[in-house]
Design a protein around this motif. Structure first.
Motif, short mmCIF file in Angstrom:
data_model
loop_
_atom_site.label_atom_id
_atom_site.label_comp_id
_atom_site.label_asym_id
_atom_site.label_seq_id
_atom_site.Cartn_x
_atom_site.Cartn_y
_atom_site.Cartn_z
N SER A 1 0.85 -1.18 0.00
CA SER A 1 0.00 0.00 0.00
C SER A 1 0.89 1.24 0.00
CB SER A 1 -0.90 0.01 1.24
OG SER A 1 -0.15 0.37 2.39
N SER A 2 0.27 2.41 -0.07
CA SER A 2 1.04 3.65 0.01
C SER A 2 1.65 3.83 1.40
CB SER A 2 0.16 4.85 -0.35
OG SER A 2 -0.92 4.96 0.56
N LEU A 3 1.21 3.04 2.36
CA LEU A 3 1.76 3.06 3.71
C LEU A 3 2.87 2.03 3.89
CD1 LEU A 3 -1.64 3.28 5.61
CD2 LEU A 3 -0.04 5.14 5.19
N GLY A 4 3.15 1.26 2.85
CA GLY A 4 4.11 0.16 2.92
C GLY A 4 3.37 -1.15 3.04
N PRO A 5 4.06 -2.21 3.46
CA PRO A 5 3.42 -3.52 3.61
C PRO A 5 2.41 -3.51 4.77
CG PRO A 5 5.83 -3.69 3.69
CD PRO A 5 5.48 -2.24 3.74
N ILE A 6 1.18 -3.98 4.49
CA ILE A 6 0.12 -4.01 5.50
C ILE A 6 -0.63 -5.34 5.40
CG2 ILE A 6 -0.18 -1.52 5.53
CD1 ILE A 6 -2.76 -1.97 3.83
N LEU A 7 -1.38 -5.66 6.45
CA LEU A 7 -2.20 -6.87 6.44
C LEU A 7 -3.45 -6.66 5.61
CD1 LEU A 7 -2.13 -8.13 10.14
CD2 LEU A 7 -0.65 -8.78 8.24
N GLN B 1 -14.01 0.58 -0.57
CA GLN B 1 -14.87 0.07 -1.63
C GLN B 1 -14.22 -1.02 -2.48
OE1 GLN B 1 -18.20 1.07 -1.87
NE2 GLN B 1 -17.56 1.84 0.12
N ARG B 2 -12.90 -1.01 -2.57
CA ARG B 2 -12.18 -1.96 -3.43
C ARG B 2 -10.96 -2.52 -2.70
NH1 ARG B 2 -13.28 2.45 -5.96
NH2 ARG B 2 -11.22 3.36 -5.75
N PRO B 3 -10.50 -3.67 -3.12
CA PRO B 3 -9.23 -4.18 -2.58
C PRO B 3 -8.15 -3.12 -2.73
CG PRO B 3 -10.31 -5.86 -3.88
CD PRO B 3 -11.10 -4.59 -4.09
N GLY B 4 -7.37 -2.96 -1.69
CA GLY B 4 -6.29 -1.97 -1.70
C GLY B 4 -6.67 -0.64 -1.11
N ASP B 5 -7.96 -0.35 -0.94
CA ASP B 5 -8.37 0.90 -0.31
C ASP B 5 -7.91 0.92 1.14
OD1 ASP B 5 -9.65 1.74 -2.60
OD2 ASP B 5 -11.69 1.52 -1.81
N ILE B 6 -7.51 2.09 1.61
CA ILE B 6 -7.08 2.27 3.01
C ILE B 6 -7.78 3.50 3.61
CG2 ILE B 6 -4.89 1.02 2.89
CD1 ILE B 6 -3.50 3.72 2.42
#
Length: 156
Positions: free
Chosen positions: A47-53, A128-133
């Protein structure tokens, strides 16, 4: 049409406001009040935050800062906005997630919630979609979780 958009926005704001207390919860990638379908494994996504769960479908998983004891404090109305990742006791870690950190905590008799490190895991209905944060930093209480089990508190 404008009235329905304004009413929908007001309803979302009301739900988010309810989540500023220790008794808030919700769900991601599904209409408000409904939990997403189980997506299997807990994995590490980029993600734009780096690796996330995320779950195996790419839906972001969050932790509630008020759950620092390792027990979910997100109840009732909270769960409408922040649905818990629930299932059996045997949650699976894959693709960079650490199985030693992935356990379960009992929400109610017979219902287990995934927990990573000390953090029970949740979805956010606003994603709304996969990858949204979009749940990142809500009320300065909801944060994505890194592969090491720590909260990531930076902004996207």
């Amino acid at each position: 049409m404008r009235v329905s958009i304004v009413l929908a926005g007001a309803a979302l704001l009301g739900t988010l406001a309810a989540c500023s207390t220790a008794t808030t919860s919700g769900s991601a990638y599904a209409p408000a009040g409904s939990a997403p379908a189980p997506a299997g494994d807990v994995v590490v996504g980029q993600s734009s935050l780096g690796p996330i769960l995320t779950d195996s479908a790419g839906r972001t998983l969050y932790a509630f800062a008020d759950d620092s004891s390792g027990i979910s404090t997100c109840k009732e109305g909270c769960l409408e906005t922040w649905p818990a990742l629930t299932g059996g006791k045997d949650f699976k870690a894959a693709d960079g997630a650490d199985q030693k950190l992935l356990t379960a905590t009992e929400r109610t008799p017979g219902v287990e919630q995934a927990k990573y490190g000390k953090w029970p895991l949740y979805y956010f209905v606003g994603d709304q979609r996969p990858g949204d944060i979009d749940g990142q930093g809500v009320d300065d209480l909801w944060f994505v979780v890194g592969a090491d089990g720590k909260l990531i508190k930076k902004t996207p």
